[in-house]
Design a protein around this motif. Structure first.
Motif: not given
Ligand code: SF4
Ligand code: SF4
Lengths: 501, 258
Positions: A415-420, A428-430
């Protein structure tokens, strides 16, 4: 003028433990760690650190620690660091602030102000380890009354299509492009194995995922990406996405950089082109228009599939939900204030919408008052963390819940909030292939199945404690809930009594 | 549902459906049965407001409609060729993937919304937001040719395909009334006749004269249009045309701070 913002985190490397193996250099996708060959030293540029812990857990000698930078501005409740730093960033660039994940503000989490009941003396609790417990849930329109043939004991009326969930938990819409294909494979396999559903989001369905169709919800959103007849018929449910909890009323925009060859094939747009999802669906300006699209999709799928309509929880949610049911939706999905996103304007994520607990209570009550609750199933989303939240949601009237963030956390997300940013260190979000291989669908799906299994056991324990042996008996049973630390008005909207009453 | 005796006809036949007083769902069922029965042409008579005609049919069957089909004609369509002897309503060709719709009349709002393929020919004018968010992919390229004029937001968010606005009801010196033409356009191309003030265009749109390749595309499409409606293509092509194109492929690049 360049903006100077102090780093959020401090990377502590214990020189006595560091063996210069450079694992942290390779693991950090935010280019924090680097190796100086001349000095044989690993160093950190802390300005880029997002506190995702990837380096910490991968360091073979436990040499790393990530600490919050405690550097303080002069104490000021109004001008807290976030307010100051947001202004600095915007003064530098003139843009909107973009963010990922769900609302991180301290709005009241109502689940934490609701307590569950249990049986004592006057009725027996049930031991779920040794007695049968039923969690199976069927989503879909239920007939107004059930007629049984007295001779054959079979159902006389025609049953609209239903889908079966072994656990009342489905995976929220996360599109290919927002999350990687390996994540979608993990979700699809886990849904199949656990007997529940995953949701494509609005990025189309990758060819390799068609075999999981029996456990797939395909989404139709304003961009209509990758939507064609084969896609519509690939899953069991077609979900019309009107809104998302993290960004109610806002369209989306997958930047061209993320439209790789595979994403392009699945979304059916050229490589590198921006994928714009307009804010509204331009064929839906009213409830009547919604009905038209609902029936267009029913027609396009031969009335074999369920049609779900997903909205964000907003102020008038109960009235809107009533309209959705009347428009023919088989499932009403509502995503609350804490729902997550791959990318959203920060000001929207942090300020628009209402908590899902209130929305759920209001919608369920309204549909019951209007005697149409049976006509659609109610699925809620937006910050569900554990089986306790789920039990409370079911008692408030939900048929099932969607989980997004919780599923990603099971896969490693911190939940580091860097998904964007597209740089997710957990892969995960890449769409960066070097990062996406960090998720192994085999392991990922096992972890997700484990999570659902754990929650299912806990749910049975909760039910057993209440002396109930089927989830169906808890559904909408608000007498099993009591509120703590809530105002009279909040209790009224939630439709529950205070503790001690 | 009552069996339609015409459905028993052998393969390669024309099947007639009388749509009088038949509800949408039932009518579409009959249509699907006719296709399943092997018809290669279906004649629908007395159509009056029934929706979704042609949806969920995935073959290049020919459908002729007499009357006024309702909204979402050919939505999500994937193959059929529909001819309407009358007007089409809103959402004609919504999210269409393949096939052809020819309307001997006018069409309503959001004609061809989000279409990814197929061709739409409208003899007269169209409503608001025609061609909105059309996109192309690989060999799929949606095409809409309009004989008359269009209302506001023509080609909004257009991401691919070709829109042709012939404005045959206007003189060469007449100005269009359409506003916000091509707002948010980031792909595809529009060929149009008639004049425009610059404020009628979206900010993301540029104008240019047609080059050789453009003329080739246009004359091909006008030829098909003229063929459908028995018009003289050469006469249409003698008029002056303007090309509208997206100025940026990434119109929303600089929106975000961090
Ligand atoms: S999906 Fe990845 S970037 Fe997004 S909050 Fe989770 S760890 Fe961070
Ligand atoms: S891997 Fe994550 S925690 Fe470690 S330095 Fe990079 S951003 Fe910071």
């Amino acid at each position: 003028m360049k903006t100077f913002i102090p780093s959020k985190f401090i990377v502590e490397r214990d020189p006595a433990r560091c063996i210069q193996c450079q694992v942290c250099v390779n693991q950090c996708s935010f280019a924090v760690n680097s190796y100086d060959a001349a000095d044989n030293e690993v160093m950190a540029d802390e300005n880029n650190c997002v506190g995702c812990h990837r380096c910490v857990v991968f360091c073979p000698t436990n040499a790393l620690n990530i600490r919050k930078n405690t550097l303080d501005y002069r104490e000021n409740y109004n001008w807290r660091p976030e307010a100051i730093e947001d202004i600095l960033k915007q003064a530098e660039t003139g843009g909107m602030l973009l963010t990922g994940m769900g609302n991180d503000k301290g709005y009241k989490v109502y689940w934490d102000h609701i307590l569950l009941n249990a049986s004592q003396v006057t009725n027996p609790s049930i031991d779920p380890l040794r007695e049968p417990m039923e969690l199976v849930t069927y989503l879909g329109r239920k007939p107004d009354r059930v007629e049984i043939d007295p001779v054959t004991h079979t159902l006389k009326n025609a049953m609209p299509p239903q889908v079966k969930l072994n656990v009342p938990v489905m995976f929220s819409a996360m599109s290919y492009g927002a999350v990687s294909l390996n994540v979608q494979h993990s979700l699809a396999r886990a849904a199949t194995e656990a007997g529940t559903f995953w949701n494509t989001g609005e990025g189309g369905l990758h060819a390799s995922l068609y075999p999981y169709g029996d456990h797939t919800i395909v989404q139709v959103a304003s961009g209509r990406f990758g939507v064609h007849s084969k896609y519509l018929n690939a899953g069991q449910v077609v979900e019309i996405k009107i809104g998302q909890g993290a960004k109610p009323g806002i369209g989306g925009h997958l930047p061209g950089e993320k439209v790789t060859a595979e994403v392009s094939r699945t979304r059916m747009i050229p490589i590198g082109s921006d994928a714009l999802s307009p804010a509204p669906q331009h064929d839906i300006y009213s409830i009547e228009d919604l009905a038209q699209l609902v029936y267009a999709l029913k027609e396009a799928t031969g009335y074999r599939k369920l049609i779900s309509v997903k909205i964000a929880a907003v102020h008038n949610v109960a009235a809107i939900a009533s309209g959705m049911v009347r428009a023919g939706a088989d499932i009403i999905a509502i995503d609350g204030l804490r729902g997550s996103t791959g990318a959203a304007p920060k000001v929207i994520r942090d300020n628009v919408g209402i908590p899902i607990e209130m929305a759920l209570a209001a919608v369920d009550a309204r549909l019951r008052q209007e005697n149409i609750r049976n006509q659609a199933s109610l699925v809620i989303a937006g910050g569900i963390r554990n089986s306790g939240d789920i039990a409370k949601a079911i008692a408030l009237g939900a048929d099932a819940v969607y989980i997004g963030t919780a599923a990603l956390i099971a896969l490693g997300c911190t939940a580091c909030q860097q998904c964007h940013t597209g740089k997710c260190a957990w892969g995960i979000c890449t769409s960066d292939l070097a990062l996406t291989k960090r998720i192994n669908p085999e392991i990922g799906s096992r972890r997700l199945v484990n999570l659902l299994r754990g929650w299912a056991i806990e749910l049975k324990d909760i039910l057993g404690g209440m002396g109930i042996n089927a989830l169906e008996s808890l559904r909408g049973n608000r007498l099993h809930l009591r509120g703590i630390g809530l105002s009279d008005n909040e209790l009224k909207i939630l439709g529950i009594r205070p503790v001690g009453d | 549902m009552p069996a339609n005796p015409a459905l028993k006809k052998p393969h390669n036949s024309i099947i007639e459906i009388n749509a009088q007083d038949i509800a949408t769902h039932e009518l579409n069922n009959q249509l699907k049965q006719a296709v399943a029965a092997g018809a290669n042409k279906i004649l629908m008579k007395n159509v009056c407001g029934q929706r979704y005609i042609g949806t969920d049919i995935n073959s290049p069957v020919e459908i002729e409609i007499e009357g006024t089909p309702g909204n979402d004609l050919g939505s999500f369509m994937n193959g059929p060729r529909i001819t309407v002897h009358g007007n089409a309503q809103d959402g004609c060709g919504n999210t269409m993937n393949e096939g052809e719709i020819v309307v001997h009349g006018h069409a309503g709002d959001i004609t061809g919304l989000s279409s990814r393929g197929g061709r739409i020919f409208i003899r007269e004018g169209v409503g608001y937001r025609t061609g909105i968010h059309m996109k192309e992919y690989g060999n799929k390229k949606p095409i809409i040719v309009i004989g008359g004029a269009a209302q506001d937001f023509f080609g909004e968010y257009m991401a691919g395909g070709v829109l042709v606005l012939l404005a045959l009801n206007m003189k060469d010196s007449d100005y269009h009334r359409t506003r916000y033409m091509g707002t948010g356009m980031h792909g595809g191309v529009i060929y149009m006749r008639g004049r425009l003030e610059s404020h009628q265009l979206g900010r993301e749109v540029g104008t240019a004269e047609l080059n050789g390749a453009d003329h080739e595309v246009l004359s091909g499409l006008v030829g098909q249009f003229a063929g459908h409606f028995d018009l003289n293509a050469d006469k249409i092509l003698r008029h002056e045309f303007t090309k509208l194109f997206p100025l940026y492929h990434r119109p929303y690049g600089r929106l975000y701070a961090y």
